[in-house]
Design a protein around this motif. Structure first.
Motif, PDB file in Angstrom:
ATOM      1  N   LEU A   1       3.495 104.576  71.028  1.00 44.47           N
ATOM      2  CA  LEU A   1       2.675 103.556  71.645  1.00 44.47           C
ATOM      3  C   LEU A   1       1.349 104.141  72.135  1.00 44.47           C
ATOM      4  O   LEU A   1       0.323 103.480  72.084  1.00 44.47           O
ATOM      5  CB  LEU A   1       3.446 102.901  72.794  1.00 44.47           C
ATOM      6  CG  LEU A   1       2.800 101.678  73.428  1.00 44.47           C
ATOM      7  CD1 LEU A   1       2.517 100.593  72.394  1.00 44.47           C
ATOM      8  CD2 LEU A   1       3.660 101.125  74.533  1.00 44.47           C
ATOM      9  N   GLU A   2       1.412 105.393  72.552  1.00 42.06           N
ATOM     10  CA  GLU A   2       0.194 106.048  73.033  1.00 42.06           C
ATOM     11  C   GLU A   2      -0.851 106.159  71.913  1.00 42.06           C
ATOM     12  O   GLU A   2      -2.045 105.944  72.143  1.00 42.06           O
ATOM     13  CB  GLU A   2       0.532 107.437  73.569  1.00 42.06           C
ATOM     14  CG  GLU A   2      -0.656 108.156  74.178  1.00 42.06           C
ATOM     15  CD  GLU A   2      -0.274 109.525  74.724  1.00 42.06           C
ATOM     16  OE1 GLU A   2      -1.093 110.436  74.562  1.00 42.06           O
ATOM     17  OE2 GLU A   2       0.817 109.667  75.293  1.00 42.06           O
ATOM     18  N   LYS A   3      -0.398 106.451  70.697  1.00 41.51           N
ATOM     19  CA  LYS A   3      -1.319 106.558  69.559  1.00 41.51           C
ATOM     20  C   LYS A   3      -1.991 105.220  69.272  1.00 41.51           C
ATOM     21  O   LYS A   3      -3.183 105.163  68.984  1.00 41.51           O
ATOM     22  CB  LYS A   3      -0.569 107.028  68.307  1.00 41.51           C
ATOM     23  CG  LYS A   3      -0.046 108.429  68.369  1.00 41.51           C
ATOM     24  CD  LYS A   3       0.762 108.742  67.123  1.00 41.51           C
ATOM     25  CE  LYS A   3       1.416 110.081  67.207  1.00 41.51           C
ATOM     26  NZ  LYS A   3       2.257 110.357  66.030  1.00 41.51           N
ATOM     27  N   VAL A   4      -1.218 104.149  69.346  1.00 43.80           N
ATOM     28  CA  VAL A   4      -1.760 102.814  69.091  1.00 43.80           C
ATOM     29  C   VAL A   4      -2.765 102.449  70.179  1.00 43.80           C
ATOM     30  O   VAL A   4      -3.820 101.860  69.893  1.00 43.80           O
ATOM     31  CB  VAL A   4      -0.628 101.763  69.014  1.00 43.80           C
ATOM     32  CG1 VAL A   4      -1.189 100.371  68.861  1.00 43.80           C
ATOM     33  CG2 VAL A   4       0.295 102.088  67.859  1.00 43.80           C
ATOM     34  N   CYS A   5      -2.472 102.789  71.420  1.00 43.02           N
ATOM     35  CA  CYS A   5      -3.407 102.513  72.520  1.00 43.02           C
ATOM     36  C   CYS A   5      -4.715 103.268  72.331  1.00 43.02           C
ATOM     37  O   CYS A   5      -5.798 102.713  72.535  1.00 43.02           O
ATOM     38  CB  CYS A   5      -2.778 102.870  73.860  1.00 43.02           C
ATOM     39  SG  CYS A   5      -1.447 101.760  74.337  1.00 43.02           S
ATOM     40  N   ARG A   6      -4.606 104.535  71.923  1.00 42.03           N
ATOM     41  CA  ARG A   6      -5.832 105.311  71.664  1.00 42.03           C
ATOM     42  C   ARG A   6      -6.641 104.692  70.528  1.00 42.03           C
ATOM     43  O   ARG A   6      -7.870 104.627  70.602  1.00 42.03           O
ATOM     44  CB  ARG A   6      -5.486 106.761  71.330  1.00 42.03           C
ATOM     45  CG  ARG A   6      -5.384 107.621  72.564  1.00 42.03           C
ATOM     46  CD  ARG A   6      -5.310 109.078  72.197  1.00 42.03           C
ATOM     47  NE  ARG A   6      -3.898 109.428  72.325  1.00 42.03           N
ATOM     48  CZ  ARG A   6      -3.265 110.332  71.614  1.00 42.03           C
ATOM     49  NH1 ARG A   6      -3.889 111.012  70.707  1.00 42.03           N
ATOM     50  NH2 ARG A   6      -1.997 110.565  71.801  1.00 42.03           N
ATOM     51  N   LEU A   7      -5.951 104.236  69.498  1.00 36.66           N
ATOM     52  CA  LEU A   7      -6.631 103.581  68.379  1.00 36.66           C
ATOM     53  C   LEU A   7      -7.344 102.319  68.857  1.00 36.66           C
ATOM     54  O   LEU A   7      -8.504 102.078  68.517  1.00 36.66           O
ATOM     55  CB  LEU A   7      -5.637 103.243  67.271  1.00 36.66           C
ATOM     56  CG  LEU A   7      -6.179 102.465  66.078  1.00 36.66           C
ATOM     57  CD1 LEU A   7      -7.262 103.261  65.355  1.00 36.66           C
ATOM     58  CD2 LEU A   7      -5.047 102.108  65.118  1.00 36.66           C
ATOM     59  N   PHE A   8      -6.667 101.513  69.657  1.00 32.30           N
ATOM     60  CA  PHE A   8      -7.263 100.287  70.192  1.00 32.30           C
ATOM     61  C   PHE A   8      -8.524 100.600  70.998  1.00 32.30           C
ATOM     62  O   PHE A   8      -9.569  99.957  70.823  1.00 32.30           O
ATOM     63  CB  PHE A   8      -6.251  99.539  71.069  1.00 32.30           C
ATOM     64  CG  PHE A   8      -6.830  98.344  71.741  1.00 32.30           C
ATOM     65  CD1 PHE A   8      -7.044  97.169  71.039  1.00 32.30           C
ATOM     66  CD2 PHE A   8      -7.172  98.385  73.086  1.00 32.30           C
ATOM     67  CE1 PHE A   8      -7.600  96.057  71.655  1.00 32.30           C
ATOM     68  CE2 PHE A   8      -7.723  97.280  73.712  1.00 32.30           C
ATOM     69  CZ  PHE A   8      -7.933  96.113  72.996  1.00 32.30           C
ATOM     70  N   VAL A   9      -8.446 101.587  71.869  1.00 35.57           N
ATOM     71  CA  VAL A   9      -9.596 101.953  72.695  1.00 35.57           C
ATOM     72  C   VAL A   9     -10.742 102.457  71.828  1.00 35.57           C
ATOM     73  O   VAL A   9     -11.911 102.106  72.045  1.00 35.57           O
ATOM     74  CB  VAL A   9      -9.197 102.997  73.757  1.00 35.57           C
ATOM     75  CG1 VAL A   9     -10.421 103.564  74.455  1.00 35.57           C
ATOM     76  CG2 VAL A   9      -8.244 102.383  74.766  1.00 35.57           C
ATOM     77  N   ALA A  10     -10.438 103.257  70.807  1.00 42.34           N
ATOM     78  CA  ALA A  10     -11.480 103.784  69.922  1.00 42.34           C
ATOM     79  C   ALA A  10     -12.182 102.651  69.173  1.00 42.34           C
ATOM     80  O   ALA A  10     -13.412 102.647  69.050  1.00 42.34           O
ATOM     81  CB  ALA A  10     -10.885 104.786  68.937  1.00 42.34           C
ATOM     82  N   VAL A  11     -11.400 101.692  68.685  1.00 42.09           N
ATOM     83  CA  VAL A  11     -11.992 100.557  67.958  1.00 42.09           C
ATOM     84  C   VAL A  11     -12.879  99.742  68.888  1.00 42.09           C
ATOM     85  O   VAL A  11     -14.008  99.390  68.548  1.00 42.09           O
ATOM     86  CB  VAL A  11     -10.890  99.674  67.330  1.00 42.09           C
ATOM     87  CG1 VAL A  11     -11.455  98.364  66.828  1.00 42.09           C
ATOM     88  CG2 VAL A  11     -10.214 100.418  66.193  1.00 42.09           C
ATOM     89  N   ARG A  12     -12.366  99.412  70.068  1.00 46.16           N
ATOM     90  CA  ARG A  12     -13.143  98.609  71.023  1.00 46.16           C
ATOM     91  C   ARG A  12     -14.399  99.358  71.462  1.00 46.16           C
ATOM     92  O   ARG A  12     -15.477  98.766  71.578  1.00 46.16           O
ATOM     93  CB  ARG A  12     -12.288  98.252  72.239  1.00 46.16           C
ATOM     94  CG  ARG A  12     -11.199  97.260  71.955  1.00 46.16           C
ATOM     95  CD  ARG A  12     -11.731  95.876  71.558  1.00 46.16           C
ATOM     96  NE  ARG A  12     -12.465  95.302  72.661  1.00 46.16           N
ATOM     97  CZ  ARG A  12     -13.600  94.627  72.532  1.00 46.16           C
ATOM     98  NH1 ARG A  12     -14.113  94.421  71.356  1.00 46.16           N
ATOM     99  NH2 ARG A  12     -14.224  94.161  73.576  1.00 46.16           N
ATOM    100  N   ALA A  13     -14.293 100.648  71.718  1.00 39.59           N
ATOM    101  CA  ALA A  13     -15.457 101.434  72.140  1.00 39.59           C
ATOM    102  C   ALA A  13     -16.510 101.456  71.045  1.00 39.59           C
ATOM    103  O   ALA A  13     -17.715 101.341  71.324  1.00 39.59           O
ATOM    104  CB  ALA A  13     -15.023 102.853  72.500  1.00 39.59           C
ATOM    105  N   LEU A  14     -16.070 101.574  69.807  1.00 34.68           N
ATOM    106  CA  LEU A  14     -17.019 101.589  68.692  1.00 34.68           C
ATOM    107  C   LEU A  14     -17.696 100.228  68.526  1.00 34.68           C
ATOM    108  O   LEU A  14     -18.857 100.152  68.161  1.00 34.68           O
ATOM    109  CB  LEU A  14     -16.311 102.004  67.407  1.00 34.68           C
ATOM    110  CG  LEU A  14     -17.175 102.486  66.254  1.00 34.68           C
ATOM    111  CD1 LEU A  14     -18.116 103.596  66.683  1.00 34.68           C
ATOM    112  CD2 LEU A  14     -16.323 102.963  65.108  1.00 34.68           C
TER     113      LEU A  14
END
Length: 109
Positions: A1-14
């Motif tokens: 779940l941590e990996k998915v959260c990091r992916l979500f944050v990276a997408v939103r930040a971009l």
């Protein structure tokens, strides 16, 4: 779940990075850094991607994909999708006559 959260944050930040840079809150090179972070996150999540999507139990209609069908008839679905694709409306694409055919004719000489 941590990996998915990091992916979500990276997408939103971009997604918001251009506005953040335009407002002067971050340097322009942040976009390059975020793209690198996103690439790493995607690489980390990739091995679990199929399982994650399956765990959501989404209907084939929502996935809009021929692969991973509940009915298991992947090859027929791929064939049907290819038949209806706009780029398959013509037997031979116009670029073939313009680009490929001259090259093939020269190679026969």
């Amino acid at each position: 779940l941590e990996k998915v959260c990091r992916l979500f944050v990276a997408v939103r930040a971009l997604e918001i990075a251009p506005d953040v840079v335009a407002a002067g809150f971050a340097p322009a090179n942040i976009v390059v850094n975020l793209e690198s972070v996103l690439a790493t996150c995607l690489k980390d999540v990739r091995p679990d991607a199929a399982g994650l999507v399956d765990s959501l139990a989404l209907d084939d209609y929502y996935l809009n994909s021929c692969l991973g069908r509940q009915d298991g008839d992947v090859y027929k679905a791929l064939y049907d999708e290819a038949k209806t694709a706009p780029y398959n409306k013509q037997q031979v694409m116009p670029a073939h006559h313009k680009i490929v055919k001259p090259v093939m004719q020269r190679s026969k000489m």
